[in-house]
Design an enzyme around this catalytic site. Structure first.
Site, PDB file in Angstrom:
ATOM      1  N   SER A  66     -60.131  43.418 -66.967  1.00  0.00           N
ATOM      2  CA  SER A  66     -61.197  42.424 -67.003  1.00  0.00           C
ATOM      3  C   SER A  66     -62.114  42.528 -65.781  1.00  0.00           C
ATOM      4  O   SER A  66     -63.251  42.084 -65.833  1.00  0.00           O
ATOM      5  CB  SER A  66     -60.620  41.012 -67.114  1.00  0.00           C
ATOM      6  OG  SER A  66     -59.701  40.756 -66.082  1.00  0.00           O
ATOM      7  N   HIS A  96     -62.461  38.287 -60.791  1.00  0.00           N
ATOM      8  CA  HIS A  96     -63.568  38.442 -61.733  1.00  0.00           C
ATOM      9  C   HIS A  96     -64.918  38.450 -61.009  1.00  0.00           C
ATOM     10  O   HIS A  96     -65.808  39.231 -61.337  1.00  0.00           O
ATOM     11  CB  HIS A  96     -63.541  37.305 -62.755  1.00  0.00           C
ATOM     12  CG  HIS A  96     -62.425  37.434 -63.734  1.00  0.00           C
ATOM     13  ND1 HIS A  96     -62.015  36.381 -64.522  1.00  0.00           N
ATOM     14  CD2 HIS A  96     -61.628  38.477 -64.055  1.00  0.00           C
ATOM     15  CE1 HIS A  96     -61.027  36.777 -65.301  1.00  0.00           C
ATOM     16  NE2 HIS A  96     -60.774  38.041 -65.025  1.00  0.00           N
TER      17      HIS A  96
END
Length: 260
Positions: A133, A186
């Site tokens: 991710s 992230h």
């Protein structure tokens, strides 16, 4: 901007998978292979994760392995579904050699180093992270910058927001809705994607002149199936799929990550 995404029709999905470019195939294969290998060797996941207090000169490989290591089967599947169209599009635009050099190098190490500086240096924490991710949000941020140039704003009810902020909204929603995700991880991936999209770190890509010489010298287009040339007009022996899905229609499943 548009993305190539698998169609749910089984025949088209099979065709899409069979035509994925080479670097995309390698990265997906490595992620699956590491997950399979971690079933009998349960400590493999721990050895490949980015654990701040276990990163040293001898274990610097963790800065390259953490994006292709996952916590479990569902973590793996969600990330692979999210990253495949993004990665395929990036490779179709930049070529196989550029993509391989970036994702095996700075696109893994730079978000990892920033994460270590924040987690260990500022927060004094030691939260491990792993998962593709980080690349999903890196690529989403890069695409958001491209979309912003053509369409600077999108509407949220009566309000307008800059298009480049789209990945940030997804990151925030993900951190609230999905447990064991790393907000910092992230954001580190997104930061590198923004820098790449704004051309601040384009120097990290190998010189195109050298890549063209290598392609001709080694005859890579003829030797490697699914190879994508650095030459934008040449897409290898098998070609790559046209892009068709706009950024706004990307599934929010690009969100699972890392952590715990």
């Amino acid at each position: 901007m548009a993305f190539a995404a698998p169609n749910l029709n089984p025949a088209r999905l099979r065709s899409y998978v069979l035509r994925l470019p080479l670097c995309t195939r390698i990265i997906l294969f490595l992620a699956v292979a590491l997950w399979v290998a971690s079933i009998p060797w349960t400590d493999l996941r721990q050895k490949c994760a980015l654990i701040p207090d276990q990163v040293s000169f001898a274990t610097g490989y963790r800065l390259n392995t953490y994006p292709i290591t996952h916590l479990g089967f569902f973590h793996l599947i969600i990330n692979l579904v999210a990253i495949t169209p993004l990665l395929e599009r990036f490779e179709s635009e930049h070529g196989t050699l550029v993509s391989f050099s970036l994702f095996s190098g700075p696109f893994a190490t730079l978000p990892g180093v920033i994460y270590l500086l924040i987690e260990r240096g500022i927060l004094r924490g030691n939260t491990p992270v792993q998962g593709a991710s980080v690349w999903v949000f890196l690529l989403l941020s890069f695409e958001a910058i491209k979309t912003h140039r053509a369409n600077p704003y999108f509407s949220i009810g009566p309000y307008k927001a800059p298009t480049w902020t789209t990945p940030l909204f997804v990151i925030l929603i993900t951190s609230f809705l999905i447990p064991n995700t790393s907000l910092i991880g992230h954001l580190c991936g997104a930061a590198i994607g923004y820098l790449w999209g704004m051309n601040y770190i384009k120097f990290l890509a190998p010189p195109e002149k050298i890549l063209r010489w290598l392609e001709r010298k080694l005859n890579l287009l003829a030797r490697l199936p699914h190879y994508v040339s650095v030459d934008k007009s040449t897409f290898g022996r098998y070609g790559v799929l046209p892009s068709s899905m706009p950024l706004q229609n990307m599934p929010a499943g690009s969100s699972q990550k890392l952590g715990a």
